[in-house]
Design a protein around this motif. Structure first.
Motif, mmCIF file in Angstrom:
data_model
loop_
_atom_site.group_PDB
_atom_site.id
_atom_site.type_symbol
_atom_site.label_atom_id
_atom_site.label_comp_id
_atom_site.label_asym_id
_atom_site.label_seq_id
_atom_site.Cartn_x
_atom_site.Cartn_y
_atom_site.Cartn_z
ATOM 1 N N ALA A 37 36.332 35.834 29.525
ATOM 2 C CA ALA A 37 37.689 35.915 28.978
ATOM 3 C C ALA A 37 38.618 34.927 29.690
ATOM 4 O O ALA A 37 39.526 34.357 29.073
ATOM 5 C CB ALA A 37 38.228 37.346 29.121
ATOM 6 N N GLN B 125 31.774 39.409 31.437
ATOM 7 C CA GLN B 125 32.650 39.336 30.260
ATOM 8 C C GLN B 125 34.087 39.036 30.652
ATOM 9 O O GLN B 125 34.805 38.333 29.941
ATOM 10 C CB GLN B 125 32.593 40.656 29.498
ATOM 11 C CG GLN B 125 31.318 40.786 28.698
ATOM 12 C CD GLN B 125 31.340 41.989 27.791
ATOM 13 O OE1 GLN B 125 31.949 43.009 28.117
ATOM 14 N NE2 GLN B 125 30.668 41.869 26.660
ATOM 15 N N THR B 126 34.505 39.586 31.791
ATOM 16 C CA THR B 126 35.846 39.299 32.281
ATOM 17 C C THR B 126 35.962 37.804 32.603
ATOM 18 O O THR B 126 36.960 37.159 32.280
ATOM 19 C CB THR B 126 36.134 40.128 33.549
ATOM 20 O OG1 THR B 126 35.636 41.454 33.353
ATOM 21 C CG2 THR B 126 37.606 40.175 33.853
ATOM 22 N N LYS C 146 41.979 49.077 28.988
ATOM 23 C CA LYS C 146 41.018 50.006 28.379
ATOM 24 C C LYS C 146 40.748 51.206 29.272
ATOM 25 O O LYS C 146 39.926 52.069 28.931
ATOM 26 C CB LYS C 146 39.705 49.265 28.073
ATOM 27 C CG LYS C 146 39.846 48.237 26.955
ATOM 28 C CD LYS C 146 39.414 48.809 25.611
ATOM 29 C CE LYS C 146 39.843 47.962 24.425
ATOM 30 N NZ LYS C 146 39.085 46.712 24.295
ATOM 31 N N GLU D 85 37.751 47.552 35.152
ATOM 32 C CA GLU D 85 36.931 46.634 34.368
ATOM 33 C C GLU D 85 37.862 45.773 33.516
ATOM 34 O O GLU D 85 38.526 46.277 32.606
ATOM 35 C CB GLU D 85 35.987 47.448 33.487
ATOM 36 C CG GLU D 85 34.872 46.635 32.905
ATOM 37 C CD GLU D 85 33.962 47.499 32.038
ATOM 38 O OE1 GLU D 85 33.467 48.526 32.538
ATOM 39 O OE2 GLU D 85 33.788 47.149 30.872
ATOM 40 N N GLY E 287 36.037 42.629 37.444
ATOM 41 C CA GLY E 287 35.132 42.823 36.308
ATOM 42 C C GLY E 287 33.897 41.968 36.452
ATOM 43 O O GLY E 287 33.737 41.252 37.441
ATOM 44 N N THR F 199 39.342 43.395 30.810
ATOM 45 C CA THR F 199 39.058 42.998 29.431
ATOM 46 C C THR F 199 39.915 41.783 29.107
ATOM 47 O O THR F 199 40.728 41.358 29.926
ATOM 48 C CB THR F 199 39.432 44.124 28.465
ATOM 49 O OG1 THR F 199 40.808 44.458 28.697
ATOM 50 C CG2 THR F 199 38.571 45.353 28.692
ATOM 51 N N SER F 200 39.765 41.271 27.880
ATOM 52 C CA SER F 200 40.564 40.097 27.528
ATOM 53 C C SER F 200 42.055 40.427 27.526
ATOM 54 O O SER F 200 42.887 39.562 27.793
ATOM 55 C CB SER F 200 40.111 39.511 26.191
ATOM 56 O OG SER F 200 40.040 40.531 25.236
ATOM 57 N N GLU F 201 42.406 41.711 27.274
ATOM 58 C CA GLU F 201 43.827 42.102 27.348
ATOM 59 C C GLU F 201 44.350 41.936 28.776
ATOM 60 O O GLU F 201 45.444 41.405 28.985
ATOM 61 C CB GLU F 201 44.017 43.571 26.929
ATOM 62 C CG GLU F 201 43.818 43.861 25.453
ATOM 63 C CD GLU F 201 42.400 44.339 25.159
ATOM 64 O OE1 GLU F 201 41.454 43.884 25.848
ATOM 65 O OE2 GLU F 201 42.213 45.160 24.246
ATOM 66 N N ASP F 202 43.559 42.417 29.722
ATOM 67 C CA ASP F 202 43.977 42.304 31.126
ATOM 68 C C ASP F 202 44.101 40.835 31.545
ATOM 69 O O ASP F 202 45.052 40.445 32.215
ATOM 70 C CB ASP F 202 42.964 43.001 32.041
ATOM 71 C CG ASP F 202 42.820 44.480 31.705
ATOM 72 O OD1 ASP F 202 43.841 45.112 31.373
ATOM 73 O OD2 ASP F 202 41.692 44.996 31.769
ATOM 74 N N PRO G 210 43.993 49.041 34.126
ATOM 75 C CA PRO G 210 43.376 48.222 33.080
ATOM 76 C C PRO G 210 43.682 48.745 31.670
ATOM 77 O O PRO G 210 43.769 49.971 31.478
ATOM 78 C CB PRO G 210 41.881 48.309 33.388
ATOM 79 C CG PRO G 210 41.713 49.529 34.210
ATOM 80 C CD PRO G 210 42.984 49.688 34.992
ATOM 81 N N ARG H 204 38.964 51.511 31.780
ATOM 82 C CA ARG H 204 37.563 51.676 32.189
ATOM 83 C C ARG H 204 37.383 51.161 33.620
ATOM 84 O O ARG H 204 38.027 50.186 34.025
ATOM 85 C CB ARG H 204 36.644 50.881 31.246
ATOM 86 C CG ARG H 204 36.421 51.561 29.920
ATOM 87 C CD ARG H 204 35.133 51.042 29.272
ATOM 88 N NE ARG H 204 35.199 49.608 29.029
ATOM 89 C CZ ARG H 204 35.404 49.075 27.819
ATOM 90 N NH1 ARG H 204 35.554 49.838 26.757
ATOM 91 N NH2 ARG H 204 35.441 47.770 27.668
#
Lengths: 287, 511
Positions: B253, B249-250, B66, B86, B246, B88-91, B64, B68
């Protein structure tokens, strides 16, 4: 020309099989394409929207319980009544500034479109229903059922044809509806209410309101007892408002962007399907 | 007159004509005093669970952005099972780009028949690894091994098998229309049937020519990543299936990503509404499979013993973590006392405990959060004045999240425990006199996912099933699923259907 003074018509709304004025007693001026005032139309309010939804809900049980054959006959009856009043509608469209030839075409196509959907009522469940070959020993089948009460936000173009193209598939499928008629051209919609009244359509199946769209769309699309919204107004703000309001009670929303109501994309059973729910029933097979 | 004779007489005349009754009709199922079940644990020795799992993006496991991770626990032991990335929007962005590339370059260009063959391969590989997947499902989610072994995993394979065959037959599915794929699909699934819900989502999406980015629920990510291994083993082209793990939040995204064409969500009505709202004004298609508060209607002329089994299956299957659970029992007055008595007796025979034990009927509640929520609702029920009854036969394990089968009588239609989805082994019981009253009560919630009808009279089944405002009606059965059978809700239970031919619609644009 004779000296006879024409009798002008008071345009009201059509709710629950009756023709009430707006509870607000307010009206607005309807102009033709030459900017000449041709009539006063009711300027309906939130309360009118609520009354109309109430009427639509009340009619839903009876209408959705009618046999498919019967719904087909009622739709065919609407077409018959419209055919008989062709001249009135042609005149009304001309009054709004439409050319005579166009007006005739629009009215005749409207009649034909009603007949088209009248024929679908007892066929679409066969085309779209299924018997499902489940692996376990159960009999399992799926049938379409009406979604319920549909809010329709009608188009400003082709005021008669568009409203019929919107209503016909919705009620052919056993739904009831509340229509916000075209803001600029509401008159044919109101007169069409008279046709519905003279046909065998039970009161409340179709309810037609006129007024300022901006004052009603919000209330119609956020009403908790409306199951679905059919919108033809294609500006981003209105679309977003309707979508957001729909999420309050998980309404189904169909945005329908049409510039040409005469083309045959408006005649297909998938438009009926837009406001159908699929019910699947299981029963064990055994002795 | 003894209690027993009174009851028999009442039963004999309940339907107008006397019915033959067995002299043993009132015998109690008192298995526990005859013998105890010996433990029959399924061995989990051969199951490999790594300490840490990555996202599955573009055909490989991907660390990931970040870096995390979050921990996932076994709800039956409260021990950490593994760590998951976890998202994120990047993933999510990376996964969507991979899915888009795979859609443009590979998947949409592949002949439909070949597409289907990949899906068949996946179906077969799920079957081959069925036992392993079942054990993992039970360890990760708490469901009894009997259910994951006999229901979840075989059905997941069956969904892939069913939809694989549609891939090159879509021209026959939509009369007068040509089906085109929608593109990249974002799919968010719940924790109650992790692998099965993945199959419901991925199988039709791939069959119709789409590529997917799927997010499993944060408490049950493991089988999704095992599925990623299967995709690799099957040689599925990179990027066709992407899995990002995630929590909420995932998911957000995915919903908000501008290059996703369709969102498919299964979960609570609350989250479904948020998703529908955030999609407002966009052109993204969406389907929502949301909550339910299923009525289970028992008429006087039903076979009572079958109905009792049906009630148990309706509410205690999968610890009641079923969106279509029959969580509201509506029983006709004449048989209410008898039926409730039998139900209570039957509840005593239910074994609550180790999900990996083959004797277990009711496993662990999926997570601490859900465990707390169920207990809150039980408190609410008591405070609302309802009468609670819980089975007492099983001693709950010391560790883990376990909940006794629970029923509430003396409830009113307006009670929160009647109106709100609890998503646990908690049943409310109401009575009715007439079929009309049953229908009225059945339809009186914002939900409309599924319902049950129990009667020996065919015409009554059709009458009542037509009046129920719900997407699935089980008559004289409950909680049955099949890949050919469309599933989905009316009203606030969702939009769209999954399963069967109807389940193809959400994944195509019709031209």
């Amino acid at each position: 020309m004779s000296d006879r003074i024409d009798v002008l018509k008071t345009y009201k709304t059509y709710v629950g099989g009756k023709f009430p004025r707006s509870e607000s007693d307010r009206t607005y001026k309807v102009k033709n394409s030459n900017d000449k005032i041709v009539a006063n139309a009711c300027r309906c309010t939130r309360k009118d929207v609520r009354d109309a939804v109430l009427a639509a809900r009340a009619a839903s049980k009876d209408w959705s319980g009618r046999s498919a054959y019967n719904r087909g006959q009622v739709l065919y009856r609407i077409a018959e009544m419209l055919e008989g009043r062709k001249d009135q509608f042609i005149k009304e469209l001309e009054l709004l500034g439409m050319k005579s030839k166009e007006a005739i075409y629009e009215v005749e196509l409207s009649v034909d479109r009603l007949i088209y959907y009248a024929g679908w009522t007892d066929k679409y469940p066969q085309v779209f229903g299924t018997v499902n070959p489940v692996a376990s020993s159960h009999f399992n089948f799926s049938t379409p059922e009406p979604t319920g009460v549909v809010g329709i936000i009608a188009s400003d173009t082709d005021p008669l044809l568009s409203i019929i193209s919107l209503i016909a598939p919705v009620i052919a499928g056993g739904n009831t509806c509340v229509i916000l008629a075209s803001e600029s051209n509401p008159l044919p919609a109101v007169s069409f209410g008279e046709v519905l009244h003279a046909s065998d359509v039970p009161g409340g199946v179709v309810n037609i309101l006129t007024g300022y769209r901006e004052e009603m769309v919000d209330h119609l699309s956020s009403h908790m007892d409306v199951n679905a919204v059919l919108n033809t107004i294609f500006d981003k703000k209105t679309r977003k408002l309707i979508d957001e309001n729909a999420s309050i009670s998980v309404k189904r929303v169909v945005h329908y962007d049409s510039k040409n109501w005469a083309d045959d994309t408006h005649e297909n059973p998938y438009l009926i399907l837009d406001f159908q729910e699929t019910k699947t029933t299981w029963h064990p097979v055994g002795v | 007159m003894s209690e027993k004779t009174k009851e028999n007489e009442a039963e004999a005349t309940a339907n107008g004509s006397p019915k033959p009754t067995s002299p043993n009709a009132d015998l109690k199922h008192d298995f526990a005093s005859f013998w105890n079940y010996s433990p029959a644990p399924e061995s989990s020795d051969f199951v490999e669970i790594r300490k840490q799992y990555q996202h599955y993006i573009d055909g490989s496991f991907s660390v990931p952005a970040k870096k995390r991770y979050f921990k996932s626990i076994n709800p039956a032991t409260e021990e950490v099972l593994a760590e998951f990335a976890e998202g994120t929007s990047e993933d999510v962005d990376k996964a969507v780009k991979a899915a888009r590339k795979a859609y443009d370059k590979v998947w949409s260009k592949l002949p439909a028949r070949e597409r289907g063959k990949y899906i068949y391969r996946i179906a077969r590989m799920i079957q081959e690894r069925a036992r392993e997947l079942a054990i993992i499902e039970s360890m990760d989610g708490g469901k009894p091994i009997r259910e994951s072994r006999d229901v979840d995993v075989p059905l997941a394979a069956a969904y892939f098998f069913y939809y694989a065959g549609w891939a090159d037959k879509l021209d026959y599915a939509f009369p007068g229309r040509k089906a085109e794929p929608v593109g990249v699909c974002g799919q968010i699934i719940p924790w109650n049937f992790p692998l099965l819900m993945l199959a419901w989502k991925i199988a039709p999406a791939l069959a119709t020519g789409n590529t997917v980015v799927l997010k499993p629920a944060e408490t049950t990510s493991l089988t999704a990543l095992k599925f990623a291994e299967i995709c690799m083993d099957a040689g599925l082209p990179a990027g066709v299936v992407n899995i990002v793990t995630g929590a909420g939040q995932t998911g957000a995204a995915i919903v908000d990503h501008p290059d996703i064409n369709k969102i498919a969500f299964t979960g609570s009505t609350e989250v479904g509404k948020i998703i529908q709202k955030s999609l407002a004004g966009t052109d993204k298609k969406f389907t929502l499979e949301l909550g339910g508060k299923g009525p289970n209607i028992i008429f006087e002329d039903a076979s009572v013993d079958q109905a009792v089994e049906g009630i148990v299956n309706a509410i205690f299957f999968n610890q009641g973590h079923v969106c279509c659970a029959g969580s509201r029992l509506l029983v006709q007055e004449g048989i209410a006392d008898k039926l409730i008595k039998k139900l209570k007796q039957r509840m005593e025979t239910l074994i609550v405990g180790d999900p990996l034990d083959k004797n277990t009927d009711i496993g662990a509640i999926n997570s601490k959060m859900q465990f707390n929520k169920i207990n809150e609702y039980i408190e609410i029920g008591i405070k609302e004045g309802a009468t609670i009854h819980q089975s007492n036969s099983s001693n709950l394990p010391d560790k883990g999240y376990f909940c006794k089968p629970t029923i509430f009588t003396g409830v009113a239609q307006s009670n929160r425990i009647v109106q709100e989805e609890i998503f646990g082994p908690v049943l409310t019981i109401q009575t009715f006199r007439t079929p009309e009253e049953a229908v009225e009560k059945a339809n009186n919630t914002p939900y409309g996912l599924a319902g049950g009808i129990w009667t020996d009279k065919g015409s009554k089944i059709f009458k009542i099933s037509q009046k129920l405002r719900s997407g699935v009606v089980w008559a004289n059965t409950f909680n049955k699923f099949d890949p050919t059978s469309p599933f989905g809700g009316y009203k606030e239970s969702g939009v769209g259907r999954e399963g069967g031919l109807h389940g193809l619609y959400p994944y195509v644009n019709l031209k």
